[in-house]
Design a protein around this motif. Structure first.
Motif, PDB file in Angstrom:
ATOM      1  N   MET A 172       0.829  -1.210   0.000  1.00  0.00           N
ATOM      2  CA  MET A 172       0.000   0.000   0.000  1.00  0.00           C
ATOM      3  C   MET A 172       0.861   1.257   0.000  1.00  0.00           C
ATOM      4  N   ASN A 173       1.921   1.256   0.786  1.00  0.00           N
ATOM      5  CA  ASN A 173       2.799   2.429   0.839  1.00  0.00           C
ATOM      6  C   ASN A 173       3.381   2.744  -0.533  1.00  0.00           C
ATOM      7  N   HIS A 174       3.749   1.706  -1.263  1.00  0.00           N
ATOM      8  CA  HIS A 174       4.275   1.949  -2.609  1.00  0.00           C
ATOM      9  C   HIS A 174       3.178   2.470  -3.528  1.00  0.00           C
ATOM     10  N   CYS A 175       2.014   1.862  -3.469  1.00  0.00           N
ATOM     11  CA  CYS A 175       0.907   2.289  -4.337  1.00  0.00           C
ATOM     12  C   CYS A 175       0.549   3.752  -4.100  1.00  0.00           C
ATOM     13  N   LEU A 176       0.640   4.178  -2.868  1.00  0.00           N
ATOM     14  CA  LEU A 176       0.293   5.558  -2.522  1.00  0.00           C
ATOM     15  C   LEU A 176       1.326   6.568  -3.028  1.00  0.00           C
ATOM     16  N   THR A 177       2.485   6.094  -3.462  1.00  0.00           N
ATOM     17  CA  THR A 177       3.432   7.002  -4.104  1.00  0.00           C
ATOM     18  C   THR A 177       3.041   7.252  -5.559  1.00  0.00           C
ATOM     19  N   LEU A 178       2.143   6.411  -6.083  1.00  0.00           N
ATOM     20  CA  LEU A 178       1.716   6.532  -7.481  1.00  0.00           C
ATOM     21  C   LEU A 178       0.374   7.236  -7.622  1.00  0.00           C
ATOM     22  N   THR A 179      -0.505   7.062  -6.643  1.00  0.00           N
ATOM     23  CA  THR A 179      -1.827   7.695  -6.637  1.00  0.00           C
ATOM     24  C   THR A 179      -2.345   7.708  -5.216  1.00  0.00           C
ATOM     25  N   ASP A 180      -3.119   8.744  -4.879  1.00  0.00           N
ATOM     26  CA  ASP A 180      -3.684   8.780  -3.527  1.00  0.00           C
ATOM     27  C   ASP A 180      -5.043   8.092  -3.445  1.00  0.00           C
ATOM     28  N   ASN A 181      -5.490   7.515  -4.567  1.00  0.00           N
ATOM     29  CA  ASN A 181      -6.773   6.815  -4.593  1.00  0.00           C
ATOM     30  C   ASN A 181      -6.510   5.311  -4.698  1.00  0.00           C
ATOM     31  N   VAL A 182      -6.296   4.694  -3.558  1.00  0.00           N
ATOM     32  CA  VAL A 182      -5.959   3.275  -3.475  1.00  0.00           C
ATOM     33  C   VAL A 182      -6.884   2.602  -2.469  1.00  0.00           C
ATOM     34  N   VAL A 183      -7.390   1.419  -2.822  1.00  0.00           N
ATOM     35  CA  VAL A 183      -8.278   0.669  -1.944  1.00  0.00           C
ATOM     36  C   VAL A 183      -7.694  -0.724  -1.723  1.00  0.00           C
ATOM     37  N   LEU A 184      -7.630  -1.149  -0.467  1.00  0.00           N
ATOM     38  CA  LEU A 184      -7.119  -2.470  -0.104  1.00  0.00           C
ATOM     39  C   LEU A 184      -8.254  -3.364   0.363  1.00  0.00           C
ATOM     40  N   HIS A 185      -8.305  -4.596  -0.147  1.00  0.00           N
ATOM     41  CA  HIS A 185      -9.282  -5.598   0.291  1.00  0.00           C
ATOM     42  C   HIS A 185      -8.511  -6.819   0.793  1.00  0.00           C
ATOM     43  N   ASN A 186      -8.724  -7.187   2.040  1.00  0.00           N
ATOM     44  CA  ASN A 186      -7.999  -8.341   2.581  1.00  0.00           C
ATOM     45  C   ASN A 186      -8.858  -9.226   3.485  1.00  0.00           C
ATOM     46  N   GLN A 187     -10.182  -9.152   3.324  1.00  0.00           N
ATOM     47  CA  GLN A 187     -11.076  -9.937   4.173  1.00  0.00           C
ATOM     48  C   GLN A 187     -11.839 -11.025   3.412  1.00  0.00           C
ATOM     49  N   TYR A 188     -11.506 -11.257   2.158  1.00  0.00           N
ATOM     50  CA  TYR A 188     -12.289 -12.162   1.326  1.00  0.00           C
ATOM     51  C   TYR A 188     -11.712 -13.570   1.259  1.00  0.00           C
ATOM     52  N   CYS A 189     -10.421 -13.713   1.536  1.00  0.00           N
ATOM     53  CA  CYS A 189      -9.757 -15.012   1.386  1.00  0.00           C
ATOM     54  C   CYS A 189      -8.515 -15.027   2.268  1.00  0.00           C
ATOM     55  N   ASP A 190      -8.376 -16.037   3.089  1.00  0.00           N
ATOM     56  CA  ASP A 190      -7.240 -16.115   3.996  1.00  0.00           C
ATOM     57  C   ASP A 190      -5.924 -16.174   3.215  1.00  0.00           C
ATOM     58  N   GLY A 191      -5.019 -15.278   3.561  1.00  0.00           N
ATOM     59  CA  GLY A 191      -3.706 -15.284   2.938  1.00  0.00           C
ATOM     60  C   GLY A 191      -3.615 -14.593   1.601  1.00  0.00           C
ATOM     61  N   ASP A 192      -4.623 -13.791   1.246  1.00  0.00           N
ATOM     62  CA  ASP A 192      -4.631 -13.117  -0.044  1.00  0.00           C
ATOM     63  C   ASP A 192      -5.177 -11.703   0.136  1.00  0.00           C
ATOM     64  N   PHE A 193      -4.711 -10.763  -0.691  1.00  0.00           N
ATOM     65  CA  PHE A 193      -5.287  -9.413  -0.670  1.00  0.00           C
ATOM     66  C   PHE A 193      -5.311  -8.836  -2.079  1.00  0.00           C
ATOM     67  N   THR A 194      -6.234  -7.918  -2.287  1.00  0.00           N
ATOM     68  CA  THR A 194      -6.427  -7.265  -3.581  1.00  0.00           C
ATOM     69  C   THR A 194      -6.295  -5.764  -3.424  1.00  0.00           C
ATOM     70  N   VAL A 195      -5.671  -5.137  -4.387  1.00  0.00           N
ATOM     71  CA  VAL A 195      -5.486  -3.684  -4.392  1.00  0.00           C
ATOM     72  C   VAL A 195      -6.126  -3.101  -5.648  1.00  0.00           C
ATOM     73  N   TRP A 196      -6.892  -2.043  -5.452  1.00  0.00           N
ATOM     74  CA  TRP A 196      -7.433  -1.255  -6.560  1.00  0.00           C
ATOM     75  C   TRP A 196      -6.721   0.088  -6.559  1.00  0.00           C
ATOM     76  N   MET A 197      -6.213   0.515  -7.710  1.00  0.00           N
ATOM     77  CA  MET A 197      -5.555   1.807  -7.852  1.00  0.00           C
ATOM     78  C   MET A 197      -6.245   2.593  -8.966  1.00  0.00           C
ATOM     79  N   TYR A 198      -6.601   3.843  -8.657  1.00  0.00           N
ATOM     80  CA  TYR A 198      -7.369   4.655  -9.611  1.00  0.00           C
ATOM     81  C   TYR A 198      -6.574   5.876 -10.056  1.00  0.00           C
ATOM     82  N   ARG A 199      -6.802   6.253 -11.302  1.00  0.00           N
ATOM     83  CA  ARG A 199      -6.190   7.457 -11.828  1.00  0.00           C
ATOM     84  C   ARG A 199      -6.778   8.718 -11.201  1.00  0.00           C
ATOM     85  N   LYS A 200      -8.086   8.697 -10.925  1.00  0.00           N
ATOM     86  CA  LYS A 200      -8.748   9.894 -10.384  1.00  0.00           C
ATOM     87  C   LYS A 200      -9.241   9.612  -8.985  1.00  0.00           C
TER      88      LYS A 200
END
Length: 200
Positions: A172-200
Motif C-alpha cells: 500500500m505504501n508503494h501504491c500511494l506514491t503513485l496515486t492517492d486513490n488506493v483501496v485495499l481488500h484483505n477480508q475475502y480469502c485467507d492469505g490473499d489481498f487485492t489492491v485497486w488503484m485509480y487514476r482519479k
C-alpha cells in the motif's frame, strides 16, 4: 525476473500441467476453482467495465474473460501471457467478440495502454530482484487509463517454495506514491489481498 526465475516458474507450471491436466485451474497454480473465483470477484468490482478496454496481464487460460463478460457484456478484453501453451487453450476456449489473446513477456515487454489493467496471481512468484514487485506495480499502473487491480499473497505454507508473500502495508505504501486513490481488500480469502488503484 531474470532467465533463471522464469525457468523455475515455467518448470513449476509444466509440473502442474502433468499432475492436474492441461486447461485446469490447478495447472495455473490455484488450489481449486473456488480459490480462483474468489480473486476474480474482487477484481471485477473495481469499476464498470462495459464499453471499456481491459488488459488481463498473465491471463493464463483466459478464464477471467468469461467471468468479466457475465458482468460486463460490452467490455473489450485483451489477455496477455508469455506461455504459448496457455494461450492456445484460451484462444480455443473463449472465441468471443471483442476478445484478443496476446503472446508476450509482460515482465519485460511494454504493456498496451488500456482503461483497466488487471492481474490475478501472476505476481506471486519469487524473483531474484528484491524490487521486482514494486517495479511491476508501477508498470501496471502506468499502463491503465482508469484503474489497475491486482492480487497478492500475504501468507504462504511453504516459505522455501516458488511462491512469495507480501506485507499489505508495504505494498500500500508503494501504491500511494503513485496515486492517492488506493483501496485495499484483505477480508475475502485467507492469505490473499487485492489492491485497486485509480487514476482519479
Amino acid at each position: 525476473m531474470n532467465i533463471i526465475d522464469k525457468a523455475v516458474m515455467n518448470s513449476y507450471h509444466d509440473m502442474r500441467v502433468k499432475e492436474f491436466g492441461e486447461g485446469t485451474v490447478e495447472a495455473l497454480g490455484w488450489l481449486d476453482k473456488t480459490s480462483q473465483l474468489s480473486r476474480f470477484a474482487m477484481l471485477a468490482g473495481i469499476g464498470d467495465m462495459n464499453n471499456h478496454s481491459v488488459l488481463d496481464v498473465g491471463c493464463g487460460y483466459g478464464d477471467l474473460r468469461e467471468y468479466l463478460g457475465e458482468r460486463y457484456p460490452d467490455l473489450h478484453y485483451s489477455g496477455l501471457d508469455q506461455a504459448g501453451a496457455f494461450l492456445a487453450v484460451a484462444s480455443e476456449r473463449y472465441q468471443l467478440p471483442n476478445t484478443t489473446f496476446l503472446l508476450g513477456d509482460f515482465f519485460t515487454a511494454e504493456l498496451p495502454h488500456t482503461d483497466y489493467v488487471l492481474l490475478s496471481g501472476s505476481l506471486n512468484y519469487k524473483s531474484s530482484d528484491p524490487d521486482f514487485i514494486y517495479k511491476m506495480i508501477s508498470k501496471l499502473f502506468n499502463a491503465c487509463e482508469i484503474a489497475c487491480g491486482f492480487n497478492l499473497l500475504s501468507k504462504i505454507n511453504d516459505p522455501g517454495g516458488i511462491l512469495m508473500a507480501y506485507d499489505p502495508d508495504k505494498i500500500m505504501n508503494h501504491c500511494l506514491t503513485l496515486t492517492d486513490n488506493v483501496v485495499l481488500h484483505n477480508q475475502y480469502c485467507d492469505g490473499d489481498f487485492t489492491v485497486w488503484m485509480y487514476r482519479k
